[in-house]
Design a protein around this motif. Structure first.
Motif, PDB file in Angstrom:
ATOM      1  N   GLU A   1      84.191  61.801  13.609  1.00 44.27           N
ATOM      2  CA  GLU A   1      83.946  62.021  15.022  1.00 44.27           C
ATOM      3  C   GLU A   1      83.064  63.250  15.204  1.00 44.27           C
ATOM      4  O   GLU A   1      83.323  64.296  14.618  1.00 44.27           O
ATOM      5  CB  GLU A   1      85.279  62.215  15.750  1.00 44.27           C
ATOM      6  CG  GLU A   1      85.146  62.157  17.242  1.00 44.27           C
ATOM      7  CD  GLU A   1      86.497  62.164  17.929  1.00 44.27           C
ATOM      8  OE1 GLU A   1      86.754  63.148  18.660  1.00 44.27           O
ATOM      9  OE2 GLU A   1      87.274  61.217  17.730  1.00 44.27           O
TER      10      GLU A   1
ATOM     11  N   GLU B   1      79.398  54.498  19.419  1.00 43.18           N
ATOM     12  CA  GLU B   1      79.865  54.094  18.096  1.00 43.18           C
ATOM     13  C   GLU B   1      78.695  53.651  17.232  1.00 43.18           C
ATOM     14  O   GLU B   1      77.910  52.799  17.631  1.00 43.18           O
ATOM     15  CB  GLU B   1      80.851  52.934  18.210  1.00 43.18           C
ATOM     16  CG  GLU B   1      82.113  53.292  18.946  1.00 43.18           C
ATOM     17  CD  GLU B   1      83.069  52.111  19.079  1.00 43.18           C
ATOM     18  OE1 GLU B   1      82.605  50.945  19.020  1.00 43.18           O
ATOM     19  OE2 GLU B   1      84.274  52.351  19.242  1.00 43.18           O
TER      20      GLU B   1
ATOM     21  N   ALA C   1      81.785  58.179  15.526  1.00 41.77           N
ATOM     22  CA  ALA C   1      82.079  58.151  16.955  1.00 41.77           C
ATOM     23  C   ALA C   1      81.611  59.463  17.580  1.00 41.77           C
ATOM     24  O   ALA C   1      81.847  60.535  17.041  1.00 41.77           O
ATOM     25  CB  ALA C   1      83.577  57.970  17.176  1.00 41.77           C
TER      26      ALA C   1
ATOM     27  N   LYS D   1      81.913  61.179  21.290  1.00 40.63           N
ATOM     28  CA  LYS D   1      82.477  61.061  22.634  1.00 40.63           C
ATOM     29  C   LYS D   1      81.424  61.375  23.675  1.00 40.63           C
ATOM     30  O   LYS D   1      80.668  62.336  23.557  1.00 40.63           O
ATOM     31  CB  LYS D   1      83.669  62.001  22.800  1.00 40.63           C
ATOM     32  CG  LYS D   1      84.889  61.541  22.064  1.00 40.63           C
ATOM     33  CD  LYS D   1      86.077  62.408  22.390  1.00 40.63           C
ATOM     34  CE  LYS D   1      87.277  61.911  21.611  1.00 40.63           C
ATOM     35  NZ  LYS D   1      88.452  62.740  21.849  1.00 40.63           N
TER      36      LYS D   1
ATOM     37  N   VAL E   1      82.673  56.187  24.441  1.00 35.53           N
ATOM     38  CA  VAL E   1      82.389  56.674  23.089  1.00 35.53           C
ATOM     39  C   VAL E   1      81.178  55.921  22.566  1.00 35.53           C
ATOM     40  O   VAL E   1      81.070  54.708  22.714  1.00 35.53           O
ATOM     41  CB  VAL E   1      83.592  56.434  22.136  1.00 35.53           C
ATOM     42  CG1 VAL E   1      83.245  56.841  20.718  1.00 35.53           C
ATOM     43  CG2 VAL E   1      84.822  57.183  22.615  1.00 35.53           C
TER      44      VAL E   1
END
Length: 182
Positions: free
Chosen positions: A170, A25, A38, A40, A23
């Motif tokens: 996310e 960040e 975040a 992925k 991930v």
């Protein structure tokens, strides 16, 4: 270009990388609505973080930069996070500031590409595949949207994104790619 892209990412300083267990960040300072973004890692793309302002030994004063850069073999996204509660000096429009921060990061990114090309005798080129994006907090009753901004920011696309009460959000690469097609 996939191998060149991986080689380019490996070539860069660890200070620019933000990968942690699959991930990417991005963490923001206290007071920001966005505290943690975040993304992925899925597919062949990379994310570079940038400090609030970068200053190499070459500059007397720090230069504002965007928060992070997302790139794959077909596009580069210069991304700035703007919270509605952020105060700005001299009544600077936050979207104008975001555009300038993205422009500064674009210059730095091209410098990194040119350094890689010189060192490795390659032809990595992202010009004409770039997009400036400003992520803003989504209001509770608002759907996820993107709008092209005024004539002052022709390259900047504003995207409203949701985040939880802890400032966590996310994203994925496709959310950037979808916006760039509009």
């Amino acid at each position: 270009m996939k191998k060149d892209l991986k080689d380019f990412y490996s070539f860069l300083s660890e200070e620019l990388k933000c990968e942690n267990n699959g991930v990417y960040e991005i963490k923001e300072k206290k007071g920001s609505i966005f505290r943690h973004i975040a993304i992925k890692k899925y597919g062949n793309f990379f994310v570079l973080k940038q400090k609030d302002e970068f200053k190499a030994g070459l500059f007397k004063d720090a230069i504002s930069s965007c928060d992070f850069i997302v790139f794959d073999d077909s596009e580069v996204f210069f991304v700035e996070l703007k919270s509605n509660n952020t105060e700005y000096k001299n009544d600077i429009n936050p979207l104008d500031k975001a555009s300038k921060q993205c422009e500064s990061s674009k210059i730095l990114f091209h410098y990194l590409c040119d350094a890689y090309n010189m060192k490795k005798s390659k032809k990595l080129d992202f010009k004409n595949k770039e997009q400036f994006i400003c992520l803003c907090p989504q209001r509770a009753n608002q759907q996820k949207t993107s709008t092209n901004l005024t004539k002052n920011n022709p390259k900047l696309i504003k995207i409203d994104i949701a985040c939880d009460n802890n400032g966590y959000s996310e994203l994925n690469l496709q959310s950037f790619k979808n916006v760039s097609k509009n």
